[in-house]
Design a protein around this motif. Structure first.
Motif, PDB file in Angstrom:
ATOM      1  N   HIS A  76     -62.258  -3.100 -24.730  1.00  0.00           N
ATOM      2  CA  HIS A  76     -61.077  -2.282 -25.037  1.00  0.00           C
ATOM      3  C   HIS A  76     -61.386  -1.119 -25.970  1.00  0.00           C
ATOM      4  O   HIS A  76     -60.464  -0.542 -26.562  1.00  0.00           O
ATOM      5  CB  HIS A  76     -59.970  -3.160 -25.633  1.00  0.00           C
ATOM      6  CG  HIS A  76     -59.418  -4.138 -24.645  1.00  0.00           C
ATOM      7  ND1 HIS A  76     -60.110  -5.264 -24.258  1.00  0.00           N
ATOM      8  CD2 HIS A  76     -58.263  -4.144 -23.936  1.00  0.00           C
ATOM      9  CE1 HIS A  76     -59.403  -5.934 -23.358  1.00  0.00           C
ATOM     10  NE2 HIS A  76     -58.277  -5.270 -23.134  1.00  0.00           N
ATOM     11  N   GLY A 116     -65.036  -0.064 -21.368  1.00  0.00           N
ATOM     12  CA  GLY A 116     -63.670  -0.399 -21.763  1.00  0.00           C
ATOM     13  C   GLY A 116     -62.662  -0.099 -20.662  1.00  0.00           C
ATOM     14  O   GLY A 116     -63.011   0.425 -19.594  1.00  0.00           O
ATOM     15  N   VAL A 117     -61.404  -0.428 -20.933  1.00  0.00           N
ATOM     16  CA  VAL A 117     -60.353  -0.234 -19.934  1.00  0.00           C
ATOM     17  C   VAL A 117     -60.072   1.247 -19.682  1.00  0.00           C
ATOM     18  O   VAL A 117     -59.579   1.623 -18.620  1.00  0.00           O
ATOM     19  CB  VAL A 117     -59.044  -0.956 -20.335  1.00  0.00           C
ATOM     20  CG1 VAL A 117     -59.237  -2.457 -20.247  1.00  0.00           C
ATOM     21  CG2 VAL A 117     -58.585  -0.566 -21.731  1.00  0.00           C
ATOM     22  N   GLY A 149     -60.892 -10.066 -25.777  1.00  0.00           N
ATOM     23  CA  GLY A 149     -61.294  -9.211 -24.663  1.00  0.00           C
ATOM     24  C   GLY A 149     -61.910 -10.014 -23.521  1.00  0.00           C
ATOM     25  O   GLY A 149     -61.623  -9.773 -22.344  1.00  0.00           O
ATOM     26  N   ARG A 209     -60.837  -7.413 -15.367  1.00  0.00           N
ATOM     27  CA  ARG A 209     -61.139  -5.999 -15.653  1.00  0.00           C
ATOM     28  C   ARG A 209     -62.291  -5.516 -14.795  1.00  0.00           C
ATOM     29  O   ARG A 209     -62.235  -4.445 -14.196  1.00  0.00           O
ATOM     30  CB  ARG A 209     -61.497  -5.823 -17.140  1.00  0.00           C
ATOM     31  CG  ARG A 209     -60.323  -5.924 -18.083  1.00  0.00           C
ATOM     32  CD  ARG A 209     -60.744  -5.593 -19.506  1.00  0.00           C
ATOM     33  NE  ARG A 209     -61.370  -6.680 -20.220  1.00  0.00           N
ATOM     34  CZ  ARG A 209     -62.639  -6.769 -20.568  1.00  0.00           C
ATOM     35  NH1 ARG A 209     -63.468  -5.780 -20.280  1.00  0.00           N
ATOM     36  NH2 ARG A 209     -63.114  -7.804 -21.222  1.00  0.00           N
ATOM     37  N   ASP A 229     -62.347  -1.034 -28.862  1.00  0.00           N
ATOM     38  CA  ASP A 229     -61.747  -1.205 -30.189  1.00  0.00           C
ATOM     39  C   ASP A 229     -62.593  -2.056 -31.136  1.00  0.00           C
ATOM     40  O   ASP A 229     -62.164  -2.377 -32.239  1.00  0.00           O
ATOM     41  CB  ASP A 229     -60.329  -1.807 -30.071  1.00  0.00           C
ATOM     42  CG  ASP A 229     -60.309  -3.125 -29.306  1.00  0.00           C
ATOM     43  OD1 ASP A 229     -61.388  -3.661 -29.000  1.00  0.00           O
ATOM     44  OD2 ASP A 229     -59.190  -3.609 -29.015  1.00  0.00           O
TER      45      ASP A 229
END
Ligand SMILES: Cc1ncc(COP(=O)(O)O)c(C=O)c1O
Length: 380
Positions: free
Chosen positions: A204, A329-330, A245, A252, A206
């Protein structure tokens, strides 16, 4: 109970670890130290550098996912690698993938070479070249990034493991790009897997995190010693974010790969694109290896544009892709390796490898594929 499939393992990562409350999400054990019930007795936790329950939940999940004896979580992917490389001594040589993440190259060249550990770079997609390189008696390990960053070359891990085992040297695989969902190096014969968990695992954009998974208990004991002795561990908050995640990693990745296949196929037919590198395209030289040894191709694409003079405008004008370093990441990111992720590799070597002024790297996220393609169409 049969071994759970990865989506089950990941969805429930960290659950059932707090019998006192039944918390489904593992608590963030934000504590440095743990009190002892009596002299000579311990709850199993003493000090969070050595072990922390939140980090342990992540480490056990990663070990199970890769089928290793133990997993270890670190403050970053490079911290994981830095710890691992302390297994080696001055005079040792490590055969290393020649086109690899620039930060890994910097670690080998600027930190470990002055300490006497010699990295010898080869094209690890060329098994015969690795075979020749490990004939040197100083070689103690082969470090393989596959797919490579940024050129997405694929190594034949099963064949490399035959070579490393015959010579009794370690096979270390950076599995950041494919994750255990799409490639399981330990099952193919590797000894250690390394991750930048910052990327697909956490997923993500993050958290910065890293991991190692060791195949055997003997190697795991050495790494556990180094993890505690050097101390570059992942904090409990970030361990929790990484676990959080991981729960959606299979979902994902499925979407990222579906989007990547659509984008790579579209780019391959675009008149302003000279070359598309995506292992999911049957024309990619590593495609067959991944069909045999993996279970997917991932969400990373590299491409060369026809006119490098257009690159600044491309990077400035994307509206769905974000112009940024990092990947996995997304959110979809677009990166210019020659000046960002691979700036630490000297220009002549970059050019020889193909990390040239025309090369862009795409980390494909989970957005709508049509939006992503429209965005690229507008800037190209
Ligand atoms: C393949 C690969 N390995 C390792 C790293 C280093 O990981 P970190 O940035 O988490 O230290 C990266 C970072 O981009 C990477 O792409």
């Amino acid at each position: 109970m049969p071994i759970p499939k990865l989506s089950t393992l990941f969805a429930q990562a960290g659950s059932r670890r707090d019998p006192a409350t039944g918390a489904i999400s593992v608590p963030i054990y934000q504590t440095a130290s743990f009190s002892h019930p009596a002299l000579g007795r311990s709850t199993g936790f003493d000090y969070s550098r050595t072990s922390n329950p939140t980090r342990l939940a992540l480490e056990e999940t990663l070990a199970a996912a890769d089928g290793g004896a133990r997993g270890f979580a670190f403050a970053s992917g490079l911290a994981a690698l830095d710890t691992l490389l302390r297994l080696f001594a001055p005079g040792d040589r490590i055969v290393v993938t020649e086109d690899l993440y620039g930060g890994t190259f910097r670690l080998f060249e600027r930190v470990f070479r002055p300490l006497g550990i010699d990295a010898r770079y080869v094209d690890t997609a060329d098994t015969a070249a690795v075979g020749r390189a490990i004939e040197d008696p100083r070689v103690r390990a082969v470090f393989v990034e596959t797919p490579t960053n940024p050129l997405l070359k694929i190594a034949d891990l099963r064949a490399l493991a035959v070579l490393t085992r015959a010579r009794g040297v370690l096979l270390i695989v950076d599995n950041t790009f494919l994750t255990p969902c799409l490639q399981r190096p330990l099952e193919l014969g590797a000894d250690v897997v390394t991750y930048s968990a910052t990327k697909f695992l956490a997923g993500h954009n993050d958290v910065v995190a890293g991991a190692l998974v060791a195949r055997t208990p003997e190697l795991a004991d050495k790494i556990a010693f180094l993890q505690n002795a050097c101390g570059a561990v992942l904090g409990p908050q970030d361990a929790w974010l990484t676990l959080r995640g991981l729960k959606t990693l299979p979902l994902r990745l499925r979407q990222q790969q579906e989007n990547a296949i659509a984008i790579a196929s579209w780019l391959a037919g675009h008149p302003r694109v000279r070359r598309v590198l995506y292992p999911g395209l049957p024309s990619h030289p590593g495609h067959e290896i991944l069909v045999r040894e993996g279970s997917g191709f991932g969400g990373m694409i590299a491409c060369e544009v026809e006119d490098p003079a257009r690159i600044p405008a491309i990077l400035e004008n994307v509206r769905v892709f974000l112009f940024a370093e990092s990947l996995g990441g997304v959110e979809s990111l677009i990166t210019y390796p020659a000046v960002q992720t691979h700036a630490d590799i000297d220009p002549a070597t970059r050019e020889r490898l193909g990390i040239n002024a025309s090369l862009l790297r795409l980390s494909v996220g989970i957005e709508d594929a049509d939006d992503l393609i429209r965005d690229l169409a507008a800037v190209l």
